[in-house]
Design an enzyme around this catalytic site. Structure first.
Site, PDB file in Angstrom:
ATOM      1  N   CYS A  39       2.092  -4.057   7.797  1.00 58.13           N
ATOM      2  CA  CYS A  39       1.472  -2.922   7.174  1.00 58.13           C
ATOM      3  C   CYS A  39       2.453  -1.964   6.431  1.00 58.13           C
ATOM      4  O   CYS A  39       3.352  -2.455   5.916  1.00 58.13           O
ATOM      5  CB  CYS A  39       0.526  -2.162   8.249  1.00 58.13           C
ATOM      6  SG  CYS A  39       1.391  -1.472   9.596  1.00 58.13           S
ATOM      7  N   ARG A  67      -3.022   0.265  -2.109  1.00 60.97           N
ATOM      8  CA  ARG A  67      -1.532   0.319  -1.655  1.00 60.97           C
ATOM      9  C   ARG A  67      -0.896  -1.044  -1.670  1.00 60.97           C
ATOM     10  O   ARG A  67       0.315  -1.243  -1.989  1.00 60.97           O
ATOM     11  CB  ARG A  67      -1.304   0.768  -0.530  1.00 60.97           C
ATOM     12  CG  ARG A  67      -1.519   2.539   0.014  1.00 60.97           C
ATOM     13  CD  ARG A  67      -1.203   2.984   1.351  1.00 60.97           C
ATOM     14  NE  ARG A  67       0.284   2.782   1.475  1.00 60.97           N
ATOM     15  CZ  ARG A  67       0.870   2.980   2.678  1.00 60.97           C
ATOM     16  NH1 ARG A  67       0.101   2.957   3.734  1.00 60.97           N
ATOM     17  NH2 ARG A  67       2.196   2.910   2.880  1.00 60.97           N
TER      18      ARG A  67
END
Length: 290
Positions: free
Chosen positions: A247, A188
């Site tokens: 995040c 990611r």
């Protein structure tokens, strides 16, 4: 340090120590189990069984304010609302609070820990290994609902523990005044996949520290000494207070921040909107690859 004295824990607590304190009137436990694909799964699991005395803390409705726009998928709750929620869980400043989930603390339990620390609560810890470790040890399970409280928590929200301004963050990173650590899985971060957000990649200048690296093969935290060595290598001479964690939505980033504190590296901050907040403005740059 993982404890402020023999009985007060401020980062991580082993299951044996929590088990020994069950029934303590000054103990409060938060069950933070949550699944991103099913927002009701954690509550349903809680109803089937939880650590005795635990209150259920829902990521979307208790630990976030999803009505706030432009601040990512899990915006920080309003301090006054969160104080009332803490009061509902009968938490007061002198209580030892323990948070747990089923993912080693990464899905919501570390977020609960960080929110409590941000509103001034020192005696709050994450259950090492969480629900799986508790169950594997054959420790007590209950299905009853604890008594709800009515008195608000006297919170003092420390705004110095987090950032909300993406432009200010970009300036700090560009000037190399902070080290931005992204807790998402490497695919990611690189932008190879993006299962949750509309754009793939990462904030230019960020480094990757997947939160999963904080745990060993049993799902418990690595030793403080090992974590300290790993984070010091990333810091490369920087002070811990120069670190900003992020995040996807400000949840798993708290796991990295907690791991640093467990290792004795205090003072790091959290970019609360994280990636989902960064990409709200399509004009903001996006990096891909390593």
């Amino acid at each position: 340090m993982n404890a402020t004295n023999a009985t007060d824990f401020s980062s991580v607590i082993p299951a044996s120590a929590l088990s020994a304190r069950l029934g303590d009137p000054d103990l409060r436990i938060l069950d933070c189990r949550f699944e991103l694909g099913d927002a009701n799964a954690g509550w349903q699991a809680y109803g089937l069984g939880h650590i005795p005395g635990a209150y259920y803390a829902h990521l979307d409705t208790d630990l976030s304010d999803t009505g706030r726009s432009g601040l990512g998928r899990h915006p920080l709750p309003d301090p006054r609302v969160f104080a009332a929620i803490l009061g509902r869980w009968r938490i007061q400043p002198h209580h030892q609070v323990v948070c747990y989930d089923a993912a080693g603390g990464a899905l919501a339990a570390a977020r609960a820990w960080w929110l409590l620390r941000t509103c001034g609560h020192e005696k709050v810890a994450l259950l090492d290994g969480g629900w799986p470790t508790w169950r594997a040890a054959g420790l007590p399970v209950a299905a009853d609902l604890p008594l709800q409280g009515r008195e608000d928590y006297p919170a003092h929200w420390d705004e110095g523990r987090y950032l909300l301004d993406a432009d200010a963050l970009a300036r700090e990173v560009a000037a190399q005044r902070v080290l931005l650590l992204d807790a998402r899985a490497t695919p990611r971060f690189r932008g190879d996949v993006e299962p949750l957000d509309s754009r793939a990649g990462h904030v230019p200048g960020a480094s990757n520290r997947p939160f999963s690296l904080n745990l060993d093969d049993t799902g418990c935290f690595k030793s403080p000494a090992r974590l300290r060595g790993e984070f010091l290598a990333l810091l490369d001479g920087r002070s811990p207070d120069e670190v900003v964690h992020m995040c996807g939505s400000g949840v798993t980033a708290a796991h990295n921040l907690l791991a640093m504190e467990y290792a004795g590296l205090t003072g790091a901050r959290l970019y609360a909107p994280s990636w989902s907040g960064w990409i709200v403005d399509p004009a903001r740059p996006v990096a891909t690859g390593d």
